[in-house]
Scaffold this motif. Sequence first.
Motif, short mmCIF file in Angstrom:
data_model
loop_
_atom_site.label_atom_id
_atom_site.label_comp_id
_atom_site.label_asym_id
_atom_site.label_seq_id
_atom_site.Cartn_x
_atom_site.Cartn_y
_atom_site.Cartn_z
N ARG A 140 0.85 -1.18 0.00
CA ARG A 140 0.00 0.00 0.00
C ARG A 140 0.89 1.23 0.00
N PRO A 141 0.60 2.21 -0.87
CA PRO A 141 1.43 3.41 -0.90
C PRO A 141 1.46 4.11 0.45
N LEU A 142 2.64 4.60 0.82
CA LEU A 142 2.74 5.38 2.06
C LEU A 142 2.04 6.71 1.88
N PRO A 143 1.42 7.24 2.93
CA PRO A 143 0.78 8.55 2.82
C PRO A 143 1.78 9.63 2.43
N ASP A 144 1.35 10.55 1.59
CA ASP A 144 2.22 11.63 1.13
C ASP A 144 2.71 12.49 2.29
N VAL A 145 1.91 12.60 3.36
CA VAL A 145 2.28 13.47 4.47
C VAL A 145 3.44 12.92 5.29
N TYR A 146 3.87 11.68 5.02
CA TYR A 146 5.06 11.15 5.67
C TYR A 146 6.34 11.78 5.10
N TYR A 147 6.20 12.45 3.97
CA TYR A 147 7.35 13.03 3.29
C TYR A 147 7.41 14.54 3.55
N CYS A 148 8.59 15.03 3.88
CA CYS A 148 8.77 16.46 4.14
C CYS A 148 8.64 17.25 2.84
N PRO A 149 7.91 18.36 2.84
CA PRO A 149 7.78 19.18 1.63
C PRO A 149 9.10 19.81 1.18
N ILE A 150 10.07 19.87 2.08
CA ILE A 150 11.37 20.48 1.73
C ILE A 150 12.36 19.43 1.24
N THR A 151 12.53 18.36 2.00
CA THR A 151 13.51 17.33 1.63
C THR A 151 12.95 16.34 0.63
N ILE A 152 11.62 16.26 0.51
CA ILE A 152 10.94 15.27 -0.33
C ILE A 152 11.33 13.86 0.10
N SER A 153 11.61 13.69 1.38
CA SER A 153 12.00 12.39 1.93
C SER A 153 11.19 12.11 3.19
N LEU A 154 11.18 10.85 3.61
CA LEU A 154 10.50 10.50 4.85
C LEU A 154 11.14 11.24 6.02
N MET A 155 10.33 11.60 7.00
CA MET A 155 10.79 12.46 8.10
C MET A 155 11.29 11.66 9.29
N ASN A 197 5.46 16.77 16.19
CA ASN A 197 4.25 16.06 15.74
C ASN A 197 4.42 14.59 16.10
N ARG A 198 4.11 14.27 17.35
CA ARG A 198 4.35 12.93 17.86
C ARG A 198 3.49 11.88 17.15
N ALA A 199 2.34 12.28 16.66
CA ALA A 199 1.46 11.32 15.98
C ALA A 199 2.12 10.78 14.72
N ILE A 200 2.70 11.66 13.91
CA ILE A 200 3.38 11.21 12.69
C ILE A 200 4.63 10.41 13.03
N THR A 201 5.34 10.82 14.07
CA THR A 201 6.51 10.05 14.51
C THR A 201 6.10 8.63 14.88
N THR A 202 5.00 8.51 15.62
CA THR A 202 4.53 7.19 16.06
C THR A 202 4.12 6.33 14.87
N LEU A 203 3.41 6.93 13.90
CA LEU A 203 2.98 6.16 12.73
C LEU A 203 4.17 5.67 11.91
N LEU A 204 5.21 6.49 11.81
CA LEU A 204 6.41 6.06 11.10
C LEU A 204 7.13 4.96 11.89
N GLU A 205 7.11 5.04 13.20
CA GLU A 205 7.72 3.99 14.02
C GLU A 205 6.97 2.67 13.84
#
Length: 295
Positions: A140-155, A197-205
Amino acid sequence: MTVKETTPTSEETIPDAAVPDIQVKPETAALPIDNDSIDVQIQEFPDTFYGPITMKIMEDPVVTPDGISYERSAIMQLRGDDIESAGKLYPNRALLSVINETVELNGDSFMPVMKKLNKTINTSMRQLLNISAIPTKEFRPLPDVYYCPITISLMHDPVIDPDGNTFERVAVEKWINENKSSPITRTPLSTNDLYCNRAITTLLEIEKGKSVGNMHPSIRKFIQEAPPEATTFDYPTTPQGLEDRRRRIRNKRAQTAAGFLLAVAFGVLFAVFGLAFLLVPVVAFLYCVFRRVSC
């Protein structure tokens, strides 16, 4: 003549007609469950989706200065009249996007299935052309919001600004130090305004904690990378630099995609017709891959 009364002993059988039809009611009977009285949802999604106060999937998540996300109405009610006494509330657009996307794509109706297919098609090339780890099954594609708008990489260290936009910390701090404004809205912004943004950190973990076989290929590459540092990474600090970085990434993907498609197409023709000259596209594909890695 004297009639002697007799009473049946325990060994004698009493006729059925003499036994009254008594229905024994069990001591405890099953009571109907009123689903409306249950205020806690059965969790089908990550804990991060559920508000700490309401224990329900959040519909309007906001972030407090400590980086924790709450349902807006619940935290406002808890704070009372002085809503901003404990700090401003930032809308967590990234978390809301993940919640809506996940809940929607997990539906069984026709529209969720079509949306899931559309998203998979739109991002499949980005996944399949991941150089470090090409997946062997559908992910399943990863959500776009996992990627930083500046680095264009996962945060690695997601932070959120007052407008609700989430960035890689070192990248947005470098941007703010140069521009004193938001990379997206261009409104005045200070590094002191940023919350974790602890929620996004947790989802990436959660993604990083999956088994190797179930781990997304982009996550496999992500966990092998060292967290970025502002002194070692050349992040864009101007709108033009940001656009140039995005254009370079698009070009790399386009080159690799073109080589990949040509290699597949001509590989099929070679297998059918046995034409040796059709190996040339394979060389072209390898060249595109080399260009992508070296750029």
